[in-house]
Design an enzyme around this catalytic site. Structure first.
Site, short mmCIF file in Angstrom:
data_model
loop_
_atom_site.label_atom_id
_atom_site.label_comp_id
_atom_site.label_asym_id
_atom_site.label_seq_id
_atom_site.Cartn_x
_atom_site.Cartn_y
_atom_site.Cartn_z
CE LYS A 112 45.17 56.47 -18.67
NZ LYS A 112 44.21 57.72 -18.70
P1 NAD Z 1 43.44 60.17 -7.96
O1 NAD Z 1 44.61 59.03 -7.56
O2 NAD Z 1 43.71 61.54 -7.62
O3 NAD Z 1 42.13 59.50 -7.11
C1 NAD Z 1 41.71 58.20 -7.22
C2 NAD Z 1 40.69 58.08 -6.01
O4 NAD Z 1 40.02 56.78 -5.95
C3 NAD Z 1 41.28 58.16 -4.59
O5 NAD Z 1 40.36 58.77 -3.78
C4 NAD Z 1 41.38 56.63 -4.19
O6 NAD Z 1 41.37 56.55 -2.92
C5 NAD Z 1 40.07 56.16 -4.88
N1 NAD Z 1 40.14 54.71 -5.19
C6 NAD Z 1 41.15 53.87 -5.21
N2 NAD Z 1 40.95 52.57 -5.29
C7 NAD Z 1 39.45 52.60 -4.95
C8 NAD Z 1 38.78 51.46 -4.54
N3 NAD Z 1 39.18 50.17 -4.74
N4 NAD Z 1 37.51 51.81 -4.16
C9 NAD Z 1 37.18 53.03 -3.99
N5 NAD Z 1 37.79 54.18 -4.21
C10 NAD Z 1 39.14 53.80 -4.67
O7 NAD Z 1 43.06 59.72 -9.39
P2 NAD Z 1 42.26 60.71 -10.47
O8 NAD Z 1 43.22 61.37 -11.24
O9 NAD Z 1 41.07 61.61 -9.53
O10 NAD Z 1 41.35 59.50 -11.36
C11 NAD Z 1 40.30 59.06 -10.91
C12 NAD Z 1 39.68 58.47 -12.14
O11 NAD Z 1 39.51 59.35 -13.29
C13 NAD Z 1 40.37 57.36 -12.87
O12 NAD Z 1 39.54 56.38 -13.52
C14 NAD Z 1 41.10 58.05 -13.99
O13 NAD Z 1 41.77 57.42 -15.20
C15 NAD Z 1 40.19 59.19 -14.46
N6 NAD Z 1 40.59 60.28 -15.08
C16 NAD Z 1 41.49 61.13 -14.31
C17 NAD Z 1 41.90 62.34 -15.24
C18 NAD Z 1 42.72 63.34 -14.69
O14 NAD Z 1 42.93 64.40 -15.22
N7 NAD Z 1 43.27 62.94 -13.56
C19 NAD Z 1 41.66 62.48 -16.64
C20 NAD Z 1 40.60 61.45 -17.02
C21 NAD Z 1 40.34 60.43 -16.48
#
Ligand code: NAD
Length: 421
Positions: free
Chosen positions: A107
């Protein structure tokens, strides 16, 4: 309140210890898995639009590559820290081992708030970071992907920068250096929605086991980025309406349910749910107390502590985000008998389709969406079945079952390969 003394890596280590004891992992293997193999921290300068120079701090943490090249997302967020990335990199090792994908875990990220920078600055930050990473990444060595704050455009900038660092004749063989690219630049159909899609496959399996008819049910989703917005749209197709959501700007509720497509379009244009016309504004506390059937955390780690877990009024939690529950939140949910489909299983659809993208790049093939969807569905449902069976057999949580199955593979591979020399 969530836990202010929360240390993500320590929490993940706790799960590792519990699972390692259950599986009987030898002490030397446990010691090797307890720390990442490599921790790279880079400081690099970037020219801003106004001509000034600014220093940035980037990380790449490579946890383990026993089962294949290091693999894991890149996060652009102001909260990025060594502790979080160590936790997240180890979780990638467990995820890939659990999903039986030939990858290890890594990561990385850059510590800054991407919302404060122009597109041109974002491009220069990404390219300069890639240049600084140099040959610490590569299609057969370490393969980044999108995570919070990064997307397919970020991946294409990385790919292009990396390609330009090799000999002309080798350029096109470098596409697989990142996954989660745009379709035109070698991405896979179905990658963008893959994490949410995988989580919903777990939900449908859980629903089948528990005679829980999804049609007409409600969900609340924390985070409306990649994972949250796709989850809302996929749920809508199953007849589940999202009645509350929230992001870094605040929370909203709509009794008749949000139109996921309209809200996603708003977020795409404005960067958050703020200013969206549908629904009423609510507090974070009201969000967690909203009565709904399903809760999907899809934002950050350490969001559900004891208070949030007490407030939740739902039948099941599907962890779209990594580490959304802290240990007190987890304890409360367990005591209340609310099942949690854990991150290592629930959000592994992303890395699974990243693997399909990598295979397509190496073979110069393009699969159609049906093919990707079919493979993902099979992979997710098989993993869910294995985890569920293990948990029932051993009488442990789904989380410890998922970690244990991952450790079974790693333990076996270490036993067969031994330690060099
Ligand atoms: P993203 O950046 O597209 O979206 C993140 C979201 O979280 C946004 O809506 C943002 O406003 C919100 N957010 C940020 N800080 C916040 C807070 N303090 N309170 C409330 N909301 C908040 O990211 P993503 O890719 O959707 O990732 C979200 C989660 O999923 C993370 O934990 C990431 O590690 C996990 N994840 C993502 C993927 C992927 O393929 N994108 C894969 C596995 C896990």
């Amino acid at each position: 309140m969530t836990d202010e003394k929360y240390e993500f890596f320590r929490v993940v280590q706790g799960y590792l210890d519990e699972a390692a004891t259950m599986v009987g992992v030898p002490p030397h293997v446990r010691a090797m898995l307890a720390q990442p193999k490599n921790e790279l921290i880079i400081h690099f300068p970037v020219r801003m639009d106004d001509g000034t120079m600014k220093m940035f701090k980037g990380y790449r943490i490579q946890h383990n590559n026993l089962l294949g090249p290091y693999k894991g997302g890149l996060r652009f967020h102001e909260s990025v820290s060594l502790d979080d990335l160590k936790a997240l990199s180890s979780m990638m090792t467990w995820k890939c081992a659990l999903m039986q994908i030939p990858f290890g875990g890594a990561k990385g990220g850059v510590k800054f708030d991407p919302r404060k920078y122009s597109e041109a600055e974002m491009m220069r930050i990404t390219r300069r970071f890639t240049h600084a990473l140099g040959n610490n990444i590569g299609p057969n060595y370490d393969i980044p992907a999108p995570d919070m704050g990064t997307n397919s455009q970020t991946m294409v900038w990385i790919m292009d920068t990396y390609m330009n660092s090799v000999d002309h004749s080798a350029k096109n063989a470098q596409r697989a250096v990142v996954t989660g690219k745009t379709l035109t630049c070698g991405g896979s159909p179905g990658r963008t929605k893959a994490t949410a899609q995988g989580a919903i496959h777990c939900l449908t399996e859980w629903a089948k086991d528990n005679r829980f008819d999804l049609e007409g049910k409600t969900a609340i989703i924390q985070g409306f980025g990649n994972v949250g917005s796709h989850a809302a749209n996929i749920l809508a197709k199953l007849g589940v309406s999202t009645i509350a959501t929230g992001d870094h700007t605040g929370y909203k509720r709509s009794t008749e349910g949000f139109n996921g497509h309209k809200l996603s379009e708003h977020v795409r244009r404005h960067g958050s749910i703020e200013g969206y016309e549908g629904g009423e504004d609510i507090s974070r506390e009201e969000f967690f107390a909203t009565k709904a059937d399903i809760f999907i955390p899809a934002a950050l780690e350490n969001q559900v502590g004891a208070a949030e877990a007490e407030a939740l009024d739902c039948s099941v939690v599907i962890e779209g985000a990594n580490g959304p529950l802290n240990p007190s939140g987890e304890k409360v949910l367990a005591a209340r008998g609310i099942p949690v489909i854990p991150d290592v299983l629930a959000n592994s659809g992303g890395v699974t389709v990243s693997y399909y993208e990598w295979v397509q790049n190496l073979r110069s093939e393009t699969w159609d969406l049906e093919e990707v969807d079919r493979r993902l569905e099979k992979a997710m449902k098989t993993a869910y079945r294995r985890v569920n069976f293990y948990a029932q057999e051993k009488g442990c949580s789904l989380r410890i079952a998922a970690y244990s199955l991952a450790l079974e593979s790693l333990k076996q591979a270490y036993a067969e390969r031994g330690i060099f020399p």
